[in-house]
Design an enzyme around this catalytic site. Structure first.
Site, PDB file in Angstrom:
ATOM      1  CE  LYS A 238      -3.869  -1.633   2.965  1.00  0.00           C
ATOM      2  NZ  LYS A 238      -4.837  -1.501   1.775  1.00  0.00           N
TER       3      LYS A 238
ATOM      4  NE  ARG B 152     -11.002  -9.797  -1.925  1.00  0.00           N
ATOM      5  CZ  ARG B 152     -11.258  -8.768  -2.845  1.00  0.00           C
ATOM      6  NH1 ARG B 152     -11.634  -9.064  -4.042  1.00  0.00           N
ATOM      7  NH2 ARG B 152     -11.073  -7.600  -2.419  1.00  0.00           N
TER       8      ARG B 152
HETATM    9  N1  BES Z   1      -8.012  -3.800   4.577  1.00  0.00           N
HETATM   10  C1  BES Z   1      -8.326  -3.378   3.207  1.00  0.00           C
HETATM   11  C2  BES Z   1      -9.560  -2.646   3.118  1.00  0.00           C
HETATM   12  C3  BES Z   1      -9.724  -1.414   3.687  1.00  0.00           C
HETATM   13  C4  BES Z   1      -9.461   0.057   3.036  1.00  0.00           C
HETATM   14  C5  BES Z   1     -10.289  -1.204   4.964  1.00  0.00           C
HETATM   15  C6  BES Z   1      -9.840   1.061   3.641  1.00  0.00           C
HETATM   16  C7  BES Z   1     -10.448  -0.097   5.683  1.00  0.00           C
HETATM   17  C8  BES Z   1     -10.161   1.221   4.896  1.00  0.00           C
HETATM   18  C9  BES Z   1      -8.204  -4.722   2.144  1.00  0.00           C
HETATM   19  O1  BES Z   1      -7.529  -5.659   2.574  1.00  0.00           O
HETATM   20  C10 BES Z   1      -7.910  -4.145   1.054  1.00  0.00           C
HETATM   21  O2  BES Z   1      -6.636  -3.853   0.817  1.00  0.00           O
HETATM   22  N2  BES Z   1      -8.671  -4.081  -0.113  1.00  0.00           N
HETATM   23  C11 BES Z   1      -8.252  -3.588  -1.343  1.00  0.00           C
HETATM   24  C12 BES Z   1      -8.683  -4.443  -2.447  1.00  0.00           C
HETATM   25  C13 BES Z   1      -8.291  -4.446  -3.745  1.00  0.00           C
HETATM   26  C14 BES Z   1      -6.593  -4.738  -3.909  1.00  0.00           C
HETATM   27  C15 BES Z   1      -8.958  -5.443  -4.652  1.00  0.00           C
HETATM   28  C16 BES Z   1      -8.870  -2.280  -1.724  1.00  0.00           C
HETATM   29  O3  BES Z   1      -9.979  -2.041  -1.080  1.00  0.00           O
HETATM   30  O4  BES Z   1      -8.146  -1.445  -2.258  1.00  0.00           O
HETATM   31 MN    MN Z   2      -5.536  -5.477   1.948  1.00  0.00          MN
END
Ligand code: BES
Ligand code: MN
Ligand code: ZN
Length: 509
Positions: A282, A362
């Site tokens: 990230k 997931r």
């Molecule tokens: N933990 C994150 C989702 C999240 C985002 C939680 C903002 C709280 C606040 C999750 O694991 C994630 O990174 N999701 C990605 C999915 C994508 C890679 C398909 C996302 O939402 O960008």
């Molecule tokens: Mn994630």
């Protein structure tokens, strides 16, 4: 916070601060329609004490609006706080919950350590449910996230009293007792969510769950790598393999005496104690927030605490899959193919092509759902901070809910009436399921497009819930509150604890 219940007349209660609610009874809308605030009490002395200021027009009884009177005449309380519930036609027990939180958060910074909150006396506000909501709101309002400040001063309200003059009924009493359990359980979840990643490792998460289970009287097992491998949880392990911290597979069981048949509810939580994204790392902006990526797991553990203490007549099993998501020499890579846990020995596990290692929630939930089914769950609910996309879809005032079964979802919808939490049902659909088919294996862990990202994530979980009635709660936009509100501090919200609890209770009283 100590809680008490009093049936004495309000004007005779001796206290530092007495809070009383008011509504705006004005129904007109034109330019001449002035607010018409009215106190929700039958106490004449209290009404007289407030009459002048209410007539002044300074206080409109808007939702969570406050007005403080010192040394009010004719009553024993040293201060009188009037808290607005908003328009009478729209005032519900949920407005009362927030008003109680507002009163507590008004009290705390002033160094006042006791507060008496008068239950509204109004036929449109049932005293039992309001008693519960008041206590819940008080606990929620009392929570502050400043655990690690070296000069921390505990400004918690020491004694919170619900005053229900003349309403000595079992409904008020049991609402009060439920409110304590529910409010404390929600705060228990918030305390876990608030902990930083270096303090709340997966193992520590497991220890906190086990300690709670011991106290509340639940069965608890906390497993790690060995059991995850033995169960062939290849999806869970694919995330855990990249972290130095051993993962935790937390299993809590609630088995009420004399309940041998009927449904077994499976509560599954995402417990990513820190989400860096893994190799698909990230950006650093806001990454510190990813300590709250275990909020779904914490919600389940908080709900299990309340279940253990409220004792509904239905069996419940809860699975929390806890791990960090880290980049590392051993971490999984985009393009890797993983094999999820098989439901039974004669069936192979589904294969997953990893497109993005940041879609890790997931993966751990896939195996969590399968394990809950293997342990006999007939109905599933999972909670997860799963996608940023749910925040894009719904903002920060509704969480997302998905379900493959209308009857099961109807029970959840009913639960929301008691919990007061806002969830909005989102669609599933074959078109979305199509987006996560893989060329090399069964499914991919992302849909490729950011459009509909919360739905393709839900369809991924659907592959593992299959036909078992299932609800998926995506709380990513709601689990952390970014700005202070009058009734709740910014920080972990504890969202979903109350709704999951009520959904469970809808199966067993
Ligand atoms: N933990 C994150 C989702 C999240 C985002 C939680 C903002 C709280 C606040 C999750 O694991 C994630 O990174 N999701 C990605 C999915 C994508 C890679 C398909 C996302 O939402 O960008
Ligand atoms: Mn994630
Ligand atoms: Zn995550």
């Amino acid at each position: 916070m100590r809680t008490e219940l009093s049936y004495s007349p309000l004007s005779r209660i001796e206290t530092e601060l007495l809070a009383v609610t008011a509504v705006d009874t004005q129904t007109g809308t034109g330019p001449d329609a002035r607010p018409a605030p009215e106190l929700l009490t039958g106490d004449g002395a209290l009404k007289s004490a407030a009459a002048q200021v209410l007539a002044s027009g300074e206080f409109k009884a808007g939702a969570n609006e406050t007005l403080l009177l010192h040394a009010p005449a004719g009553i024993r309380a040293r201060r009188l706080l009037i808290v607005g519930l908003g328009k009478q036609a729209r005032a519900t027990m949920h407005s009362v919950r927030n008003a109680a939180g507002t009163a507590v958060r008004f009290t705390k910074p002033r160094g006042i350590r006791e507060l008496v909150f008068a239950l509204p006396e109004a036929e449109f506000l049932p005293p039992g449910p309001c008693s519960r909501a008041t206590v819940e709101g008080a606990f929620v309002g009392d929570f502050d996230p400043d655990t690690y400040r070296s000069d921390r001063q505990d400004l918690s309200v020491q004694t919170f009293t619900v005053a229900a003059p003349g309403a000595n009924t079992s409904a008020v009493d049991s609402g009060f007792r439920e409110g304590v359990i529910v409010g404390e359980s929600q705060n228990f979840a918030r305390t876990l969510v608030n902990e930083p990643g270096n303090k709340l490792t997966p193992a520590e998460f497991g220890r906190r769950a086990a300690a709670m289970a011991k106290e509340a009287g639940l069965q608890c097992e906390v497993h790690s790598t060995e059991k995850i491998k033995e169960l062939k949880m290849g999806a869970f392990w694919s995330v855990a393999q990249g972290s130095e911290e051993p993962p935790a597979l937390i299993v809590l069981r609630y088995e009420p005496e004399g309940v041998q048949d009927g449904p077994i509810l499976g509560l599954v939580g995402k417990g990513i104690t820190f989400d860096t994204g893994g190799i698909s790392i990230k950006p650093s902006d806001n990454m510190e927030k990813m300590k709250y990526d275990m909020a779904g797991g914490a919600a389940m553990i908080g709900a299990m605490r309340a279940i253990a203490l409220l004792k509904p007549k239905v069996r419940v099993v809860s699975i929390v899959c806890a791990t960090e998501n880290m980049p590392d020499g051993k971490a999984q890579k985009p393009g890797d193919v993983q094999t999820a846990m098989p439901l039974s020995a004669d069936k192979p596990g589904k294969t997953i092509e990893i497109i993005n290692t940041d879609a890790e929630g997931r993966l751990v939930l896939a195996d969590g759902l399968t394990y809950a089914r293997q342990l006999g769950a007939t109905h599933l609910i999972n909670a997860a901070t799963l996608t940023g996309a749910i925040g894009v879809a719904l903002g920060t005032h509704n969480a997302g809910a998905f379900s493959n079964d209308d009857e099961t979802y109807a029970k959840f919808q009913g639960a929301l009436e008691t919990s007061g939490e806002k969830f909005w049902r989102m669609p599933l659909g074959d078109e979305y399921a199509e987006m996560i088919k893989s060329d090399i294996g069964d499914i991919k862990n992302t849909g490729g497009s950011r459009y509909g990202g919360a739905i393709t994530a839900a369809e991924f979980l659907h592959v593992f819930a299959e036909d078992t009635p299932w609800i998926h709660l995506d709380i990513a936009g709601m689990a952390w509150i970014d700005e202070n509100r009058s009734y709740v501090a910014r920080g972990p919200s504890g969202v979903a604890v109350r709704s999951i609890l009520e959904w469970v209770r809808s199966y067993g009283g």
